[in-house]
Scaffold this motif. Structure first.
Motif, PDB file in Angstrom:
ATOM      1  N   ARG A  15       0.833  -1.212   0.000  1.00 14.50           N
ATOM      2  CA  ARG A  15       0.000   0.000   0.000  1.00 14.50           C
ATOM      3  C   ARG A  15       0.866   1.260   0.000  1.00 14.50           C
ATOM      4  N   ASP A  16       1.935   1.261   0.758  1.00 15.18           N
ATOM      5  CA  ASP A  16       2.833   2.413   0.744  1.00 15.18           C
ATOM      6  C   ASP A  16       3.378   2.640  -0.662  1.00 15.18           C
ATOM      7  N   PHE A  19       0.606   4.143  -3.064  1.00 12.39           N
ATOM      8  CA  PHE A  19       0.398   5.582  -2.882  1.00 12.39           C
ATOM      9  C   PHE A  19       1.618   6.387  -3.317  1.00 12.39           C
ATOM     10  N   GLY A  22       1.471   6.559  -7.106  1.00 17.06           N
ATOM     11  CA  GLY A  22       0.418   7.481  -7.536  1.00 17.06           C
ATOM     12  C   GLY A  22       0.840   8.931  -7.383  1.00 17.06           C
ATOM     13  N   LYS A  23       1.427   9.267  -6.245  1.00 12.38           N
ATOM     14  CA  LYS A  23       1.896  10.635  -6.014  1.00 12.38           C
ATOM     15  C   LYS A  23       2.995  11.020  -7.000  1.00 12.38           C
ATOM     16  N   LEU A  34      -6.042   5.144  -8.097  1.00 13.97           N
ATOM     17  CA  LEU A  34      -5.586   4.022  -7.290  1.00 13.97           C
ATOM     18  C   LEU A  34      -6.829   3.220  -6.923  1.00 13.97           C
ATOM     19  N   TYR A  42      -4.882   3.375   5.890  1.00 19.78           N
ATOM     20  CA  TYR A  42      -4.013   4.261   5.133  1.00 19.78           C
ATOM     21  C   TYR A  42      -4.414   5.687   5.414  1.00 19.78           C
ATOM     22  N   TYR A  46      -5.555  10.510   1.402  1.00 19.36           N
ATOM     23  CA  TYR A  46      -5.635   9.882   0.088  1.00 19.36           C
ATOM     24  C   TYR A  46      -7.081   9.541  -0.238  1.00 19.36           C
ATOM     25  N   LYS A  47      -7.773   9.009   0.749  1.00 15.92           N
ATOM     26  CA  LYS A  47      -9.157   8.594   0.523  1.00 15.92           C
ATOM     27  C   LYS A  47     -10.027   9.791   0.126  1.00 15.92           C
ATOM     28  N   SER A  49      -9.218  12.120  -1.702  1.00 16.84           N
ATOM     29  CA  SER A  49      -8.749  12.649  -2.992  1.00 16.84           C
ATOM     30  C   SER A  49      -8.168  14.041  -2.861  1.00 16.84           C
ATOM     31  N   VAL A  56      -8.802   7.998  -5.588  1.00 20.27           N
ATOM     32  CA  VAL A  56      -8.617   6.768  -4.822  1.00 20.27           C
ATOM     33  C   VAL A  56      -9.979   6.130  -4.620  1.00 20.27           C
TER      34      VAL A  56
END
Length: 193
Positions: A15-16, A19, A22-23, A34, A42, A46-47, A49, A56
């Motif tokens: 997961r790290d 993300f 994506g970044k 994602l 997490y 991120y969740k 957006s 996400v």
């Protein structure tokens, strides 16, 4: 549009990496999404957006290869201008079957990056006499295997590396350092971009 599949058992570091990738891609001017298919913690930023250009989405499906394609087809109508989709798959998902279920989608410039699988050297046990077939299949079907070193000793990491090579001698095996540095994934990202 490029699909990037990343998988591994819980606490493997996938997961790290999802993300971070994506970044990085958004910072390069790309737009994408994602897709998270495994429950877990997490950063809520991120969740929500909070990163412009990055969506996400959580998809908790009973049969990922069966359902993912149909769910994505609906989502992609909104995301036609996306450059990438990173899919984080749960530890029990069959990787090759998932990619094969997505290949028939009628998308312009559809491509797939190598399949990436994450292993936690601290928690992975190589002394189990019989592993479930789906687990061995995940390793065999991976193009890149990332060993998340954590605090595992050198001997433990080398034993794990030898075990993984016996299962999939064609995979590129990367060892990720235990530090959470921005350069941690540099080699991996170079292989999948």
């Amino acid at each position: 549009m490029k699909f990037i599949i990343m998988a591994g058992r819980p606490e493997s570091g996938k997961r790290d990496a999802v993300f971070a990738l994506g970044k990085k891609l958004v910072a390069q001017g790309q737009k994408g999404a994602l897709i998270i298919t495994e429950k877990g913690e997490y950063d809520s930023g991120y969740k929500d957006s909070s990163i412009p250009g990055l969506t996400v989405t959580e998809l908790f499906l009973d049969c990922t290869p069966c359902s993912l394609r149909f769910v994505l087809e609906k989502m992609l109508k909104k995301m036609r201008n996306s450059d990438f989709i990173v899919i984080e798959l749960s530890g029990s998902t069959l990787l090759l079957e998932t990619r094969e279920s997505l290949e028939p989608m009628k998308l312009p410039n559809l491509s797939f990056s190598p399949i990436v699988y994450f292993v936690n050297a601290e928690t992975f046990r190589i002394d189990i006499p019989v592993y479930p077939e789906f687990f061995l299949s995940q390793i065999r079907d991976s193009d890149i295997i990332c060993i998340n070193r954590g605090s595992a000793g050198e001997g433990q990491v080398e034993d794990l590396r030898a075990f993984l090579i016996r299962i999939n001698s064609n995979a590129t095996i990367l060892e990720l350092p235990s530090v959470a540095a921005s350069s941690k994934y540099q080699e991996l990202f170079g292989l999948i971009e």
